[in-house]
Scaffold this active site. Structure first.
Site, PDB file in Angstrom:
ATOM      1  N   HIS A 176       0.864  -1.202   0.000  1.00  0.00           N
ATOM      2  CA  HIS A 176       0.000   0.000   0.000  1.00  0.00           C
ATOM      3  C   HIS A 176       0.895   1.244   0.000  1.00  0.00           C
ATOM      4  O   HIS A 176       1.495   1.589   1.012  1.00  0.00           O
ATOM      5  CB  HIS A 176      -0.878  -0.027   1.251  1.00  0.00           C
ATOM      6  CG  HIS A 176      -1.984   0.991   1.285  1.00  0.00           C
ATOM      7  ND1 HIS A 176      -2.033   2.076   0.437  1.00  0.00           N
ATOM      8  CD2 HIS A 176      -3.093   1.091   2.062  1.00  0.00           C
ATOM      9  CE1 HIS A 176      -3.124   2.786   0.703  1.00  0.00           C
ATOM     10  NE2 HIS A 176      -3.785   2.207   1.686  1.00  0.00           N
ATOM     11  N   TYR A 181      -0.631   7.339   3.305  1.00  0.00           N
ATOM     12  CA  TYR A 181      -0.014   6.581   4.390  1.00  0.00           C
ATOM     13  C   TYR A 181       1.518   6.619   4.236  1.00  0.00           C
ATOM     14  O   TYR A 181       2.041   7.337   3.396  1.00  0.00           O
ATOM     15  CB  TYR A 181      -0.624   5.180   4.456  1.00  0.00           C
ATOM     16  CG  TYR A 181      -2.120   5.284   4.734  1.00  0.00           C
ATOM     17  CD1 TYR A 181      -2.570   5.757   5.977  1.00  0.00           C
ATOM     18  CD2 TYR A 181      -3.071   5.043   3.751  1.00  0.00           C
ATOM     19  CE1 TYR A 181      -3.930   5.930   6.233  1.00  0.00           C
ATOM     20  CE2 TYR A 181      -4.430   5.224   4.004  1.00  0.00           C
ATOM     21  CZ  TYR A 181      -4.847   5.670   5.240  1.00  0.00           C
ATOM     22  OH  TYR A 181      -6.184   5.869   5.491  1.00  0.00           O
TER      23      TYR A 181
HETATM   24  C1  8OZ Z   1     -10.987   4.455   4.778  1.00  0.00           C
HETATM   25  C2  8OZ Z   1     -10.902   4.559   6.143  1.00  0.00           C
HETATM   26  C3  8OZ Z   1      -9.726   4.205   6.758  1.00  0.00           C
HETATM   27  C4  8OZ Z   1      -8.649   3.786   6.031  1.00  0.00           C
HETATM   28  C5  8OZ Z   1      -7.188   3.838   2.579  1.00  0.00           C
HETATM   29  C6  8OZ Z   1      -6.821   2.196   4.273  1.00  0.00           C
HETATM   30  O1  8OZ Z   1      -7.708   4.882   2.231  1.00  0.00           O
HETATM   31  C7  8OZ Z   1      -7.561   3.211   3.863  1.00  0.00           C
HETATM   32  C8  8OZ Z   1      -8.727   3.696   4.648  1.00  0.00           C
HETATM   33  C9  8OZ Z   1      -9.910   4.025   4.048  1.00  0.00           C
HETATM   34  O2  8OZ Z   1      -6.314   3.314   1.881  1.00  0.00           O
END
Ligand code: 8OZ
Length: 365
Positions: A176, A181
């Site tokens: 990811h 992130y």
């Molecule tokens: C929505 C709420 C929390 C996390 C992402 C892992 O946007 C998420 C995520 C999505 O990649």
């Protein structure tokens, strides 16, 4: 319609169709310990007609967690829990990749080891609020800027998590590197102000991604590793001064490594945590970036059957990734094939809870 239902070779595996299930955060792991369990296995198995299931984002360490009840892949209990999921999906004829996740600064000290600060490339807090361990909103804290030994430790955590994913019986893993992130925070210059080898030039900002991907590939082989990007995404307070140059370079690096696929999110879908509007007039990232990756290219974000078919027909992607529609239509591929009506999803049950809004959406009559 045929193309959506043609098999596709992705790296070392062949999938039965090009209707993929998106990684979807649902915050329903068993507590304490953020452990996947039978309910999660049932949910994924219900969706095994997808060509490929990409799991919800799964933290590689406690430090990598940013929301309550998201699952991990760093404890023995979590590995055993995920094995229930992969066994159920395989028994139902599906294929499933685990998405490896470290949230970086999108966290709160209540979720961190010893109540420490979230970590990031630079000590810059995102604007807005975060969900704490007790499901309350709080302002973001200013993160701790990672030292080089701490960065190396995170790469080690990715490698260990990749090994755990193998032990849990997955068909592969997705790194990811999207949606603001940790890896995306290093890539984009709005969040990365470092002046060492992990910041500054595009090459330096891509260094952590490359090192993480190399560590994961050393466990799985490139043919079972995918990567996800969100060029132009603004979720989680992201920005970059030159997204075309940055993501063209990053995709080129992934291409050189011969990864199983590159997965790119269209910015027209505000997706995560946001609303349901499709925003027109934004760059079409699949056509912009398709040529930057020499391999299987998969595209997510606000697709319906028609846009999906058009995108495949134009050659802008090899498979289409559906998120919200897979939440409320467990048999989405069959429904698309039959042009059957789709069930509308209920956003109020996306995050947290149990069966309601999770395993109780019916299949087609
Ligand atoms: C929505 C709420 C929390 C996390 C992402 C892992 O946007 C998420 C995520 C999505 O990649």
């Amino acid at each position: 319609m045929t193309q959506l239902f043609d098999p596709l070779k992705i790296g070392d595996i062949t999938v039965k169709n090009r209707v993929f299930m998106a990684p979807l955060t649902r915050m329903r792991s068993r507590q304490p310990g953020n452990v996947p369990y039978e309910l999660n296995a049932e949910y994924y198995a219900q969706r095994a007609s997808a060509g490929l299931i990409i799991t919800e984002a799964t933290q590689i360490s406690q430090q990598g967690q940013g929301y309550p009840a998201t699952p991990g892949i760093y404890s023995d209990e979590q590995v055993a829990g995920w094995k229930k999921v992969t066994d159920a999906v395989h028994a139902a004829g599906g294929k499933i990749f685990l998405q490896l996740w470290h949230v970086g600064r999108i966290s709160h000290s209540s979720l961190q080891p010893n109540g420490g600060l979230p970590v990031a490339p630079s000590a810059i807090a995102p604007t807005g609020e975060v969900l704490t361990a007790s499901w309350k909103m709080a302002p973001y804290e200013t993160p701790h800027a990672l030292t080089i030994p701490e960065i190396k430790a995170i790469i080690g955590d990715y490698k260990k998590a990749a090994e755990n994913a193998k032990a849990a019986g997955f068909d592969g893993v997705e790194v990811h590197s999207a949606n603001g992130y940790l890896l995306d925070q290093f890539l984009q210059d709005g969040s990365n102000k470092r002046d060492d080898e992990y910041g500054g030039s595009i090459e330096n900002r891509c260094r952590l991604l490359n090192e993480v991907v190399d560590a994961v590939v050393s466990v799985w082989g490139a043919g079972r590793v995918g990567v996800r990007f969100s060029p132009y995404g603004t979720f989680n307070d992201m920005s970059d001064s030159n997204p075309v140059e940055l993501f063209t370079y990053a995709l080129g690096q992934m291409s050189k490594r011969k990864l199983a696929y590159a997965h790119v999110i269209e910015p027209r879908s505000t997706s995560a945590g946001g609303n349901d509007k499709v925003v027109d007039g934004l760059p079409n990232t699949s056509s912009l970036f398709r040529k930057a990756f020499d391999g299987v290219f998969i595209s997510a974000g606000g697709y319906d059957a028609q846009i999906a078919m058009d995108t495949l027909a134009k050659g802008d992607a090899d498979a289409i990734v559906f998120g919200r529609l897979f939440i409320s239509n467990p048999d989405l591929p069959e429904r698309l094939k039959a042009a059957a009506p789709l069930t509308r999803y209920d956003r109020s049950t996306f995050y947290g809870g149990a069966e309601k809004g999770y395993t109780d959406y019916p299949k087609m009559a």
